[in-house]
Design an enzyme around this catalytic site. Structure first.
Site, mmCIF file in Angstrom:
data_model
loop_
_atom_site.group_PDB
_atom_site.id
_atom_site.type_symbol
_atom_site.label_atom_id
_atom_site.label_comp_id
_atom_site.label_asym_id
_atom_site.label_seq_id
_atom_site.Cartn_x
_atom_site.Cartn_y
_atom_site.Cartn_z
ATOM 1 N N LEU A 23 7.596 -67.190 103.597
ATOM 2 C CA LEU A 23 9.017 -67.531 103.177
ATOM 3 C C LEU A 23 9.839 -66.027 102.930
ATOM 4 C CD1 LEU A 23 8.205 -69.963 100.332
ATOM 5 C CD2 LEU A 23 9.182 -70.556 102.403
ATOM 6 N N ASP A 24 11.008 -66.038 102.850
ATOM 7 C CA ASP A 24 11.734 -64.814 102.796
ATOM 8 C C ASP A 24 11.245 -64.309 101.361
ATOM 9 O OD1 ASP A 24 12.852 -65.380 105.480
ATOM 10 O OD2 ASP A 24 14.764 -66.029 104.716
ATOM 11 N N LYS A 25 11.532 -63.095 101.246
ATOM 12 C CA LYS A 25 11.168 -62.130 99.926
ATOM 13 C C LYS A 25 11.930 -63.092 98.848
ATOM 14 C CE LYS A 25 11.816 -57.860 97.564
ATOM 15 N NZ LYS A 25 12.375 -56.675 97.669
ATOM 16 N N THR B 212 13.425 -66.036 98.836
ATOM 17 C CA THR B 212 13.042 -67.375 98.654
ATOM 18 C C THR B 212 11.970 -67.907 97.849
ATOM 19 O OG1 THR B 212 14.142 -67.689 100.834
ATOM 20 C CG2 THR B 212 12.821 -69.491 100.072
ATOM 21 N N ARG C 206 19.524 -70.199 105.972
ATOM 22 C CA ARG C 206 20.519 -69.398 105.698
ATOM 23 C C ARG C 206 21.748 -68.992 106.891
ATOM 24 N NH1 ARG C 206 17.219 -64.054 104.126
ATOM 25 N NH2 ARG C 206 18.956 -63.448 103.510
#
Length: 339
Positions: A168-170, A172, A269
């Site tokens: 997961l993105d930082k 998120t 996104r």
């Protein structure tokens, strides 16, 4: 040298019983580094022979060991995974995995949704990077896992990504699964690759979406100028995101849930930004903070709320959910729903 001869003598004495003696099999499987003589009744590709003799080691790792020169003839000559070996061929074998110890454990109160001997499921906080990389500090999810369950993560990917099967993105938050055993690792990687997992998110996006549900199928590729970004491009990889409207707000926001059928970097996104509805707080993909808004968004308002996959051991379908985090819940409370 003494250890090698000890292994060799053990294997030599057990050799005639390789197929019929359970104890001799155990002796061979326990040795993952040292001198190895091919059994009398075995002929075939070296990667397949070793995979059969060491079933606890993945064939992918065996191939990598061969390609890196850690499996050779006894005289040191190199092999290829497809090289054919015969009974009594003598090899030097090193199938040991690197230790995960270079990662310094980070004492952090992880939100554990489930844990067993094969995997662990967490609700990752926003602001936490999944694994170490260039420019990251020693407070990633992997660092925290090393403190929570030291020496229990699957060594595949070590030292920086032990057990990591997705990310997961930082910014998120939400559900993530991490493998402890190699069985779980390969099963989960396969499920993500074959799109047999189900990944649901909720997000607060800017603008009023047209309709109450829809999908985005624009292919996604690396941005040609800004390498840390992705973009919709004809030459990109196929990507599919479906969405459903939950609530509209007078301030010009929409709360939605969505599901990604593929797993491209920054997929949700990018798709919403491309539709001129960037996710609230996502400055990278075009969101602009309105000074008159009752809410200041300190991060990307995207949350992985649900993850489903098949249990690596029983094939039972498992579903894990993470409640909406406090910062997103507070933002929703400050906005005014439309009629």
């Amino acid at each position: 040298m003494v250890l090698r001869w000890r292994i060799w003598n053990c294997l030599r004495s057990a050799r005639p019983k390789l197929r019929s003696s359970k104890s001799s099999k155990i002796t061979i499987r326990a040795m993952i580094k040292g001198f190895f003589r091919c059994p009398l009744d075995v002929t075939g590709r070296i990667d397949k022979v070793l995979a059969d003799q060491f079933p606890e080691v993945s064939r992918t790792w065996i191939r990598k060991a061969i390609e890196e020169g850690r499996v050779t003839r006894s005289d040191g000559s190199k092999l290829e995974p497809k090289t054919k070996v015969f009974p009594d061929d003598e090899l030097m074998v090193d199938l040991e995995r690197p230790s995960c110890s270079p990662i310094e454990p980070y004492d952090y109160p992880l939100k554990i949704l489930h844990e067993d001997d094969h995997l662990i499921v967490v609700n990752k906080d926003s602001g936490m990077v999944t694994h170490p990389g260039d420019g990251t500090s020693a407070d990633t999810l992997v660092h925290a896992l090393m403190h929570h369950c030291p020496d229990q993560l699957c060594p595949i990917g070590a030292p920086k990504r032990p057990g990591i099967v997705h990310r997961l993105d930082k910014e998120t938050s939400g559900v993530m699964v991490i493998a402890k055993s190699e069985q779980a690792y390969h099963s989960l990687v396969s499920q993500f690759s074959d799109r047999k997992t189900q990944k649901k998110y909720c997000a607060l996006v800017s603008g009023q979406l047209s309709g109450t549900e829809g999908e985005f199928n624009g292919a996604i590729a690396r941005h040609p100028k800004v390498r840390v970004k992705m973009t919709v491009a004809e030459h990109g990889k196929p990507a599919l995101t479906t969405w459903r409207l939950i609530k509209r707000f007078e301030e010009g926001f929409s709360f939605i849930d969505c599901e990604i059928k593929t797993g491209r970097t920054h997929q949700i996104r990018v798709h919403f930004s491309n539709a001129s509805n960037p996710i609230a707080g996502d400055l990278t993909y075009g969101f602009k903070q309105n000074g008159k808004s009752p809410v200041f968004f300190s991060r990307v308002m995207l949350h992985a709320c649900e993850l489903s996959f098949s249990c690596p051991r029983s094939s039972e379908r498992l579903t894990f959910r993470a409640e909406i985090p406090d910062d997103l819940e507070l933002a929703l409370q400050k906005l005014t729903p439309t009629e």
